[in-house]
Design a protein around this motif. Structure first.
Motif, PDB file in Angstrom:
ATOM      1  N   VAL A  25      12.888  -6.992 -15.631  1.00 49.36           N
ATOM      2  CA  VAL A  25      13.460  -6.356 -14.450  1.00 49.36           C
ATOM      3  C   VAL A  25      13.943  -7.430 -13.481  1.00 49.36           C
ATOM      4  CG1 VAL A  25      12.962  -4.890 -12.449  1.00 49.36           C
ATOM      5  CG2 VAL A  25      12.095  -4.256 -14.702  1.00 49.36           C
ATOM      6  N   ALA A  26      13.168  -8.506 -13.325  1.00 50.32           N
ATOM      7  CA  ALA A  26      13.569  -9.594 -12.424  1.00 50.32           C
ATOM      8  C   ALA A  26      14.899 -10.201 -12.860  1.00 50.32           C
ATOM      9  CB  ALA A  26      12.483 -10.662 -12.374  1.00 50.32           C
ATOM     10  N   GLN A  27      15.096 -10.385 -14.165  1.00 52.90           N
ATOM     11  CA  GLN A  27      16.349 -10.953 -14.658  1.00 52.90           C
ATOM     12  C   GLN A  27      17.496  -9.965 -14.465  1.00 52.90           C
ATOM     13  OE1 GLN A  27      16.901 -14.201 -15.713  1.00 52.90           O
ATOM     14  NE2 GLN A  27      18.982 -13.478 -15.344  1.00 52.90           N
ATOM     15  N   MET A  28      17.233  -8.675 -14.668  1.00 55.14           N
ATOM     16  CA  MET A  28      18.264  -7.662 -14.448  1.00 55.14           C
ATOM     17  C   MET A  28      18.713  -7.675 -12.983  1.00 55.14           C
ATOM     18  SD  MET A  28      16.561  -4.612 -16.679  1.00 55.14           S
ATOM     19  CE  MET A  28      17.863  -3.414 -16.686  1.00 55.14           C
ATOM     20  N   ARG A  29      17.757  -7.790 -12.068  1.00 51.21           N
ATOM     21  CA  ARG A  29      18.088  -7.845 -10.643  1.00 51.21           C
ATOM     22  C   ARG A  29      18.931  -9.067 -10.324  1.00 51.21           C
ATOM     23  NH1 ARG A  29      12.000  -6.370  -8.753  1.00 51.21           N
ATOM     24  NH2 ARG A  29      12.124  -4.139  -9.243  1.00 51.21           N
ATOM     25  N   SER A  30      18.528 -10.195 -10.880  1.00 50.12           N
ATOM     26  CA  SER A  30      19.262 -11.440 -10.652  1.00 50.12           C
ATOM     27  C   SER A  30      20.687 -11.343 -11.195  1.00 50.12           C
ATOM     28  CB  SER A  30      18.507 -12.595 -11.308  1.00 50.12           C
ATOM     29  OG  SER A  30      19.213 -13.781 -11.173  1.00 50.12           O
ATOM     30  N   ASP A  31      20.833 -10.780 -12.393  1.00 49.59           N
ATOM     31  CA  ASP A  31      22.161 -10.600 -12.993  1.00 49.59           C
ATOM     32  C   ASP A  31      23.035  -9.721 -12.106  1.00 49.59           C
ATOM     33  OD1 ASP A  31      21.222 -12.008 -15.198  1.00 49.59           O
ATOM     34  OD2 ASP A  31      21.004 -10.225 -16.473  1.00 49.59           O
ATOM     35  N   TRP A  32      22.471  -8.630 -11.626  1.00 45.95           N
ATOM     36  CA  TRP A  32      23.217  -7.665 -10.807  1.00 45.95           C
ATOM     37  C   TRP A  32      23.679  -8.314  -9.512  1.00 45.95           C
ATOM     38  CZ3 TRP A  32      24.849  -3.108 -12.557  1.00 45.95           C
ATOM     39  CH2 TRP A  32      25.343  -2.176 -11.648  1.00 45.95           C
ATOM     40  N   ASP A  33      22.755  -9.009  -8.834  1.00 42.94           N
ATOM     41  CA  ASP A  33      23.105  -9.665  -7.577  1.00 42.94           C
ATOM     42  C   ASP A  33      24.174 -10.735  -7.779  1.00 42.94           C
ATOM     43  OD1 ASP A  33      21.341  -8.046  -6.234  1.00 42.94           O
ATOM     44  OD2 ASP A  33      19.865  -9.619  -5.843  1.00 42.94           O
ATOM     45  N   ALA A  34      24.030 -11.524  -8.842  1.00 44.01           N
ATOM     46  CA  ALA A  34      24.999 -12.595  -9.103  1.00 44.01           C
ATOM     47  C   ALA A  34      26.386 -12.033  -9.383  1.00 44.01           C
ATOM     48  CB  ALA A  34      24.525 -13.446 -10.285  1.00 44.01           C
ATOM     49  N   ALA A  35      26.450 -10.895 -10.035  1.00 40.03           N
ATOM     50  CA  ALA A  35      27.747 -10.320 -10.389  1.00 40.03           C
ATOM     51  C   ALA A  35      28.501  -9.781  -9.182  1.00 40.03           C
ATOM     52  CB  ALA A  35      27.565  -9.209 -11.417  1.00 40.03           C
ATOM     53  N   PHE A  36      27.774  -9.336  -8.156  1.00 43.03           N
ATOM     54  CA  PHE A  36      28.435  -8.653  -7.049  1.00 43.03           C
ATOM     55  C   PHE A  36      28.230  -9.301  -5.688  1.00 43.03           C
ATOM     56  CE2 PHE A  36      27.875  -5.426 -10.334  1.00 43.03           C
ATOM     57  CZ  PHE A  36      29.181  -5.000 -10.470  1.00 43.03           C
ATOM     58  N   ALA A  37      27.498 -10.396  -5.625  1.00 46.16           N
ATOM     59  CA  ALA A  37      27.177 -11.018  -4.335  1.00 46.16           C
ATOM     60  C   ALA A  37      28.410 -11.593  -3.662  1.00 46.16           C
ATOM     61  CB  ALA A  37      26.131 -12.111  -4.537  1.00 46.16           C
ATOM     62  N   GLY A  38      28.324 -11.704  -2.352  1.00 47.78           N
ATOM     63  CA  GLY A  38      29.389 -12.301  -1.559  1.00 47.78           C
ATOM     64  C   GLY A  38      29.476 -11.620  -0.212  1.00 47.78           C
ATOM     65  N   CYS A  39      29.920 -12.360   0.778  1.00 45.96           N
ATOM     66  CA  CYS A  39      30.094 -11.802   2.111  1.00 45.96           C
ATOM     67  C   CYS A  39      31.525 -12.073   2.549  1.00 45.96           C
ATOM     68  CB  CYS A  39      29.110 -12.417   3.107  1.00 45.96           C
ATOM     69  SG  CYS A  39      29.197 -11.657   4.743  1.00 45.96           S
ATOM     70  N   PRO A  40      32.306 -11.020   2.757  1.00 46.51           N
ATOM     71  CA  PRO A  40      33.683 -11.233   3.203  1.00 46.51           C
ATOM     72  C   PRO A  40      33.724 -12.003   4.522  1.00 46.51           C
ATOM     73  CG  PRO A  40      33.293  -8.932   2.625  1.00 46.51           C
ATOM     74  CD  PRO A  40      31.970  -9.619   2.625  1.00 46.51           C
ATOM     75  N   ALA A  41      34.701 -12.864   4.667  1.00 43.23           N
ATOM     76  CA  ALA A  41      34.833 -13.670   5.886  1.00 43.23           C
ATOM     77  C   ALA A  41      35.147 -12.810   7.102  1.00 43.23           C
ATOM     78  CB  ALA A  41      35.920 -14.723   5.697  1.00 43.23           C
ATOM     79  N   SER A  42      35.581 -11.575   6.876  1.00 43.32           N
ATOM     80  CA  SER A  42      35.983 -10.706   7.977  1.00 43.32           C
ATOM     81  C   SER A  42      34.805 -10.092   8.735  1.00 43.32           C
ATOM     82  CB  SER A  42      36.877  -9.590   7.445  1.00 43.32           C
ATOM     83  OG  SER A  42      36.181  -8.842   6.457  1.00 43.32           O
ATOM     84  N   VAL A  43      33.583 -10.280   8.233  1.00 42.79           N
ATOM     85  CA  VAL A  43      32.408  -9.727   8.905  1.00 42.79           C
ATOM     86  C   VAL A  43      31.364 -10.813   9.123  1.00 42.79           C
ATOM     87  CG1 VAL A  43      32.711  -7.408   7.948  1.00 42.79           C
ATOM     88  CG2 VAL A  43      31.247  -9.044   6.759  1.00 42.79           C
ATOM     89  N   GLN A  44      30.452 -10.546  10.045  1.00 39.16           N
ATOM     90  CA  GLN A  44      29.328 -11.444  10.269  1.00 39.16           C
ATOM     91  C   GLN A  44      28.111 -10.853   9.567  1.00 39.16           C
ATOM     92  OE1 GLN A  44      27.522 -11.472  14.177  1.00 39.16           O
ATOM     93  NE2 GLN A  44      27.144 -13.667  14.014  1.00 39.16           N
TER      94      GLN A  44
END
Length: 161
Positions: free
Chosen positions: A33-52
């Protein structure tokens, strides 16, 4: 179907589908489950520069304020991410949350509620209610707080309300 090698041809939906396919190809019965969570976060992580994006503790619940420029401080959206109560996080949903914040012109408090199987029901619901109390303790009135969530987070929102 678009060729992933030509990423400039892919729509945002196409890119999301490609990410999901890449994740699911690697998931077997032996995947933790820990690896699944890590995979999911890595695939979709990021913060657009347009928000704080600013991490906070919302009454002891790990959370993040995601706010577009000029967002008023007298209103907020409490957001609960999806992921079947097992995966997902603010990190994996940050882009979606940022788009919501920009569209609403409002800051969003997104929470990392406790996940199963380590934390059984009603842990996630308790975290959502704690985050709501945190917003109230910040001086927001109930009429100034909207609830939002996707998938399991939508279920959590209904339970918290």
């Amino acid at each position: 179907m678009a060729d992933p090698a030509n990423d400039f041809e892919l729509t945002p939906v196409d890119r999301a589908i490609e990410r999901l396919r890449a994740i699911y190809r690697n998931w077997t019965r032996d995947r933790s489950v820990a690896q699944m969570r890590s995979d999911w976060d890595a695939a979709f992580a990021g913060c657009p520069a347009s928000v704080q994006c600013r991490q906070v503790s919302a009454g002891g619940v790990d959370a993040e304020w995601i706010a577009p420029p000029g967002a008023p401080h007298d209103k907020a959206i409490l957001y609960c991410h999806g992921g079947g109560f097992r995966i997902g996080s603010v990190a994996s949903h940050r882009d979606l949350i940022a788009r919501l914040a920009e569209a609403a012109g409002c800051r969003v408090l997104a929470i990392n509620y406790r996940l199963a199987p380590e934390h059984r029901f009603p842990a996630a619901l308790n975290d959502a209610q704690t985050a709501y109390r945190y917003l109230r303790d910040q001086g927001l009135r109930p009429a100034e707080i909207a609830f939002a969530g996707d998938s399991a987070g939508g279920n959590l929102v209904l339970g918290a309300m």
